[in-house]
Design a protein around this motif. Structure first.
Motif, PDB file in Angstrom:
ATOM      1  N   ILE A 306      62.088  58.777  78.137  1.00 21.52           N
ATOM      2  CA  ILE A 306      60.877  57.985  78.271  1.00 21.52           C
ATOM      3  C   ILE A 306      61.032  56.632  77.578  1.00 21.52           C
ATOM      4  O   ILE A 306      60.690  55.581  78.141  1.00 21.52           O
ATOM      5  CB  ILE A 306      59.669  58.730  77.675  1.00 21.52           C
ATOM      6  CG1 ILE A 306      59.560  60.142  78.272  1.00 21.52           C
ATOM      7  CG2 ILE A 306      58.393  57.946  77.885  1.00 21.52           C
ATOM      8  CD1 ILE A 306      59.480  60.188  79.770  1.00 21.52           C
ATOM      9  N   THR A 309      63.461  54.106  79.394  1.00 21.39           N
ATOM     10  CA  THR A 309      62.841  53.550  80.593  1.00 21.39           C
ATOM     11  C   THR A 309      61.724  52.578  80.239  1.00 21.39           C
ATOM     12  O   THR A 309      61.551  51.545  80.897  1.00 21.39           O
ATOM     13  CB  THR A 309      62.325  54.683  81.489  1.00 21.39           C
ATOM     14  OG1 THR A 309      63.450  55.429  81.974  1.00 21.39           O
ATOM     15  CG2 THR A 309      61.534  54.152  82.672  1.00 21.39           C
ATOM     16  N   GLY A 332      60.773  54.590  86.255  1.00 22.00           N
ATOM     17  CA  GLY A 332      59.558  55.271  85.804  1.00 22.00           C
ATOM     18  C   GLY A 332      59.170  56.468  86.650  1.00 22.00           C
ATOM     19  O   GLY A 332      58.350  57.284  86.228  1.00 22.00           O
ATOM     20  N   HIS A 333      59.760  56.584  87.836  1.00 16.02           N
ATOM     21  CA  HIS A 333      59.427  57.687  88.747  1.00 16.02           C
ATOM     22  C   HIS A 333      60.395  58.868  88.564  1.00 16.02           C
ATOM     23  O   HIS A 333      61.359  58.802  87.831  1.00 16.02           O
ATOM     24  CB  HIS A 333      59.465  57.194  90.188  1.00 16.02           C
ATOM     25  CG  HIS A 333      58.374  56.226  90.511  1.00 16.02           C
ATOM     26  ND1 HIS A 333      57.112  56.621  90.888  1.00 16.02           N
ATOM     27  CD2 HIS A 333      58.348  54.866  90.484  1.00 16.02           C
ATOM     28  CE1 HIS A 333      56.352  55.559  91.094  1.00 16.02           C
ATOM     29  NE2 HIS A 333      57.079  54.478  90.858  1.00 16.02           N
ATOM     30  N   LEU A 335      59.964  61.804  87.192  1.00 20.14           N
ATOM     31  CA  LEU A 335      59.917  62.402  85.859  1.00 20.14           C
ATOM     32  C   LEU A 335      59.937  63.924  85.978  1.00 20.14           C
ATOM     33  O   LEU A 335      59.173  64.508  86.743  1.00 20.14           O
ATOM     34  CB  LEU A 335      58.648  61.939  85.140  1.00 20.14           C
ATOM     35  CG  LEU A 335      58.346  62.526  83.760  1.00 20.14           C
ATOM     36  CD1 LEU A 335      59.486  62.270  82.784  1.00 20.14           C
ATOM     37  CD2 LEU A 335      57.029  61.955  83.228  1.00 20.14           C
ATOM     38  N   ARG A 436      55.443  60.439  87.346  1.00 18.62           N
ATOM     39  CA  ARG A 436      55.895  59.169  86.784  1.00 18.62           C
ATOM     40  C   ARG A 436      55.334  58.907  85.393  1.00 18.62           C
ATOM     41  O   ARG A 436      54.446  59.605  84.898  1.00 18.62           O
ATOM     42  CB  ARG A 436      55.445  58.030  87.698  1.00 18.62           C
ATOM     43  CG  ARG A 436      53.919  57.918  87.804  1.00 18.62           C
ATOM     44  CD  ARG A 436      53.475  56.681  88.544  1.00 18.62           C
ATOM     45  NE  ARG A 436      52.020  56.592  88.549  1.00 18.62           N
ATOM     46  CZ  ARG A 436      51.344  55.434  88.543  1.00 18.62           C
ATOM     47  NH1 ARG A 436      51.998  54.283  88.545  1.00 18.62           N
ATOM     48  NH2 ARG A 436      50.013  55.425  88.550  1.00 18.62           N
ATOM     49  N   THR A 503      63.377  59.251  85.549  1.00 24.16           N
ATOM     50  CA  THR A 503      62.723  57.945  85.350  1.00 24.16           C
ATOM     51  C   THR A 503      63.675  56.761  85.498  1.00 24.16           C
ATOM     52  O   THR A 503      63.221  55.632  85.663  1.00 24.16           O
ATOM     53  CB  THR A 503      61.956  57.820  84.001  1.00 24.16           C
ATOM     54  OG1 THR A 503      62.865  57.833  82.902  1.00 24.16           O
ATOM     55  CG2 THR A 503      60.951  58.956  83.847  1.00 24.16           C
ATOM     56  N   ALA A 533      67.031  59.941  80.877  1.00 21.99           N
ATOM     57  CA  ALA A 533      66.500  59.094  81.941  1.00 21.99           C
ATOM     58  C   ALA A 533      67.403  59.069  83.164  1.00 21.99           C
ATOM     59  O   ALA A 533      66.938  58.882  84.289  1.00 21.99           O
ATOM     60  CB  ALA A 533      66.294  57.671  81.418  1.00 21.99           C
TER      61      ALA A 533
END
Length: 567
Positions: A306, A309, A332-333, A335, A436, A503, A533
């Motif tokens: 997290i 990103t 960010g997508h 997740l 996300r 992400t 990530a």
């Protein structure tokens, strides 16, 4: 207040000091690169800064329980069920000082200090296989991993040799064997469960889990074998389990090439449009709030899935108005996290004359047995799960009952209680684009940085899998002949397993992924992302070993690029 730090020109900057950051630092420094390692939290020195490592329960006020105010300050950290205890609450962040937002519930568990969550991780170290790397492509889910097992296998070898992994070989293609020191022992009930499973099923196995604990006679500098205290979460004076503090960071420091700077919050990565490369990072000193700039040839984002990103998303420029390297729009997508808290418990008759020695910090493991590529294991959901568990005898507290007193109570307190066994499943979550995280510029933290908002949930595929996880846990225990078998399926939310992934996923195509096969940002090749990530899917296995292997692999690739003057 802004200050350009031109006194030292670094070859590399590593953001984060946890599982992946420690490995990036070690490999870069050992290859001769002058490396600045940035940690947003306080410094933690191995042994010196483990304040509760040898304390016994009676040495804590209220036996480790904390007051209401402390619990309120770590309300979200406490969702795991173990964070807010006097013996280890100092390893978890203050939620009021470090807030985040939830469109849907997400349990973001963090440790802001040198070593990060490598001090508190669960230590299960399992390899991924081509069953995992090929799943997206075969099923038409998300995007294809740009690597296969053969690409990462030698790096698994390197990591396992260095950190020390105890375990036993099983010979399964979908859970590859590694380089192991002797496994810890199953107790008598666990061994009985193992025998029953082998007799009852053709494709199910129970083994002692593969853990990053030292056993056997292999020497590891500055570390000794696990002492079976099971106080790992407090920090281990023996270095009996792998952590950055006990292992990779000392190795990096030994080279003389590492500069470690705690209290350094990376605000953004600086991009040079003319060179089409990153030139450094902007840092906010956590204590003084002073803004500093550090320059380097290569940058490694290892701050956690997290946080890394978030840094990329906040690193905006004319070239990248939606975040550094975000040409695909995927930043960010996708997740992911494992879902768990589902399984079964039982009591076990017999073995009253048996006990065990020490406080073993490891559990047994039942590898995945669903959707293995054949008709027999195929289910009405995708992917699979594994189980982790243990058996034990209840302790003296079993003897405290209102009707027991005097001689009867005393006799009960000196006798172990009945045997119990339990196991919980860890299941894969599919990489949904709509799951996300994003930045909230209306809610800033005390350093003026936008906070993070989560919008993520488990969906129908995970719910179907959970039903099967509970059903099969119950079936296995019943077929083993155990008593009082009870299944459970408790509420579970993304983040709770503390295995957040995705992400900034890897992929072949810059139009659909953020990173290439070497963990480089497609459009900014001197920026590498090697923590969670980067994950393209979330196989059921605990992921930290894969982060370490990818970090070592990427660091050596970066060194090669620098030597060839490509950055």
């Amino acid at each position: 207040m802004s200050k350009l730090n031109n006194e030292v020109v670094y070859d590399a900057i590593v953001i984060g000091t946890g599982i992946s950051g420690g490995w990036a630092a070690k490999e870069l420094c050992e290859q001769g690169l002058k490396t600045l390692v940035l940690e947003r939290g306080r410094n933690v020195e191995h042994i010196k800064d483990y304040p509760t490592m040898i304390k016994e329960p009676w040495e804590f006020k209220y036996r480790g329980l904390v007051n209401r105010e402390d619990r309120k300050r770590q309300e979200k950290q406490d969702r795991t069920g173990f964070a807010v205890r006097e013996e280890h609450k100092h390893w978890f962040v203050d939620d009021l000082k470090h807030p985040y937002n939830e469109d849907k519930r997400f349990d973001w568990i963090r440790g802001y200090h040198v070593g990060g969550r490598s001090i508190t991780w669960g230590r299960q170290t399992l390899r991924l296989s081509d069953l995992d790397f090929e799943a997206n492509k075969k099923e038409g889910i998300a995007v294809d991993w740009p690597i296969r097992y053969k690409d990462i296998s030698p790096w698994y070898d390197k990591v396992e040799r260095f950190i020390g992994v105890c375990g036993e070989k099983l010979g399964l293609s979908y859970l590859p064997d590694g380089i192991f020191t002797p496994p810890m022992e199953l107790n008598c009930v666990e061994q009985e469960f193992r025998n029953k499973i082998e007799n009852e099923y053709d494709n199910r196995y129970l083994i002692m889990g593969r853990f990053a604990h030292l056993t056997g006679d292999v020497e590891h500098e500055g570390r000794v074998n696990c002492q079976n205290r099971n106080k790992c979460i407090r920090g281990c004076m023996y270095g009996g389990y792998f952590s950055s503090n006990a292992s990779t960071l000392p190795a990096a420091a030994k080279t003389g090439n590492m500069t470690l700077r705690p209290h350094s919050i990376v605000n953004k990565i600086i991009y040079d449009n003319n060179r089409q490369l990153a030139t450094g990072v902007e840092v906010i000193d956590a204590e003084t709030h002073e803004t500093l700039t550090f320059s380097a040839k290569v940058i490694f984002c290892c701050a956690s899935a997290i946080a890394s990103t978030a840094i990329l998303m906040h690193s905006k420029s004319k070239r990248f108005p939606n975040g550094l390297g975000n040409d695909s729009g995927e930043l960010g997508h996708n997740l992911m996290d494992h879902h768990f808290k589902v399984g079964a418990t039982a009591t076990v008759d017999g073995f009253e004359d048996k006990y065990y020695k020490g406080h073993r910090p490891t559990s047994f493991h039942i590898p995945r047995f669903r959707n293995l590529g054949d008709s027999e294991t195929k289910q009405d959901y995708l992917r699979g799960f594994g189980f982790q568990g243990s058996a034990s005898r209840t302790n003296w507290q079993n003897g405290i009952r209102e009707l027991s007193y005097g001689k009867t109570l005393k006799e009960q307190m000196f006798k172990p209680g009945p045997w119990k066994i339990g196991m919980t499943g860890f299941g894969e979550c599919l990489p949904y684009h709509e799951n996300r995280m994003y930045l909230n510029y209306n809610e800033l933290d005390e350093w003026g940085i936008p906070t993070i908002t989560f919008d993520s949930e488990f969906k129908e595929n995970e719910m179907k899998m959970r039903e099967d996880m509970e059903r099969e846990a119950v079936n296995m225990m019943k077929r083993a002949g155990f008593k009082n078998v009870k299944g459970y399926n408790e509420p579970c939310y993304p983040g709770h397993a503390i295995h957040e992934m995705g992400t900034a996923r890897m992929g072949h195509d810059p139009k659909t992924s953020v990173l290439n096969k070497h963990n480089q940002v497609h459009a900014v090749p001197n920026v590498y992302v090697t923590d969670g990530a980067c994950m393209t899917s979330s196989p059921y296995q605990n992921p930290s070993l894969t982060y370490m292997a990818l970090s070592a692999r990427a660091a050596n690739h970066a060194v090669e690029q620098i030597k060839n003057n490509r950055f």
